[in-house]
Design a protein around this motif. Structure first.
Motif, PDB file in Angstrom:
ATOM      1  N   ILE A  32       0.869  -1.108   0.050  1.00  0.00           N
ATOM      2  CA  ILE A  32      -0.119  -0.032   0.133  1.00  0.00           C
ATOM      3  C   ILE A  32       0.976   1.315   0.036  1.00  0.00           C
ATOM      4  CG2 ILE A  32      -1.845  -1.161   1.004  1.00  0.00           C
ATOM      5  CD1 ILE A  32      -1.371   0.326   3.747  1.00  0.00           C
ATOM      6  N   LEU A  36      -1.249   6.141   2.265  1.00  0.00           N
ATOM      7  CA  LEU A  36      -2.198   5.523   3.008  1.00  0.00           C
ATOM      8  C   LEU A  36      -1.824   4.628   4.264  1.00  0.00           C
ATOM      9  CD1 LEU A  36      -5.125   4.460   2.600  1.00  0.00           C
ATOM     10  CD2 LEU A  36      -4.284   2.353   0.890  1.00  0.00           C
ATOM     11  N   ALA A  93      -7.393  -1.769   3.915  1.00  0.00           N
ATOM     12  CA  ALA A  93      -6.812  -0.790   3.124  1.00  0.00           C
ATOM     13  C   ALA A  93      -6.189  -1.553   2.185  1.00  0.00           C
ATOM     14  CB  ALA A  93      -5.806   0.319   3.530  1.00  0.00           C
ATOM     15  N   VAL A  96      -9.434  -3.377   0.164  1.00  0.00           N
ATOM     16  CA  VAL A  96     -10.181  -2.304  -0.523  1.00  0.00           C
ATOM     17  C   VAL A  96      -9.306  -1.854  -1.891  1.00  0.00           C
ATOM     18  CG1 VAL A  96     -11.305  -0.122  -0.419  1.00  0.00           C
ATOM     19  CG2 VAL A  96     -11.483  -1.587   1.451  1.00  0.00           C
ATOM     20  N   THR A  97      -8.069  -1.621  -1.708  1.00  0.00           N
ATOM     21  CA  THR A  97      -7.509  -1.070  -3.074  1.00  0.00           C
ATOM     22  C   THR A  97      -7.193  -2.103  -4.005  1.00  0.00           C
ATOM     23  OG1 THR A  97      -5.200  -1.295  -1.734  1.00  0.00           O
ATOM     24  CG2 THR A  97      -6.397   0.951  -1.618  1.00  0.00           C
ATOM     25  N   ARG A  99      -4.843  -4.365  -3.933  1.00  0.00           N
ATOM     26  CA  ARG A  99      -3.373  -4.704  -4.059  1.00  0.00           C
ATOM     27  C   ARG A  99      -3.010  -5.837  -3.609  1.00  0.00           C
ATOM     28  NH1 ARG A  99       0.409   0.161  -4.709  1.00  0.00           N
ATOM     29  NH2 ARG A  99      -1.037   1.865  -5.517  1.00  0.00           N
TER      30      ARG A  99
END
Length: 107
Positions: A32, A36, A93, A96-97, A99
């Motif tokens: 990330i 972030l 995070a 959700v992203t 990655r």
């Protein structure tokens, strides 16, 4: 000058708590972005302090304490809660992203 220092300290705390949260998060969460990680750290510091305060309150020997001052000395357990919340936020995070772990990418 007070607002500038508040912003600087908030970003530094977010940086440290975010990287500690990233370090204790399960799996590889190094993918990330830095911004972030700092956001997760700032939110982790605030939410972790708030949850700790809701559960334990202020120590009896620290009248007048608040969410950010629950005991007379360093609040090590509160900081552990902050890092734990930041770790959860890092996992969220990364999920959700979308990655993935670098090792899992196609060559």
């Amino acid at each position: 000058m007070g607002l500038i220092w508040t912003v600087v300290v908030t970003l530094l705390v977010g940086f440290v708590i975010g990287f500690l949260g990233k370090a204790v998060a399960p799996g590889s969460r190094d993918n990330i972005p830095l911004w972030l990680t700092v956001v997760c750290g700032v939110l982790g510091a605030f939410v972790g302090s708030w949850l700790y305060y809701l559960v334990f309150g202020v120590a009896p020997d620290n009248p007048g304490g608040d969410m950010n001052d629950t005991s007379r000395g360093p609040d090590w357990w509160r900081h552990a809660w902050q890092v734990g919340v930041a770790a959860v936020l890092v996992v969220v995070a990364a999920t959700v992203t979308g990655r993935r772990d670098r090792a899992g990418r196609d060559a």
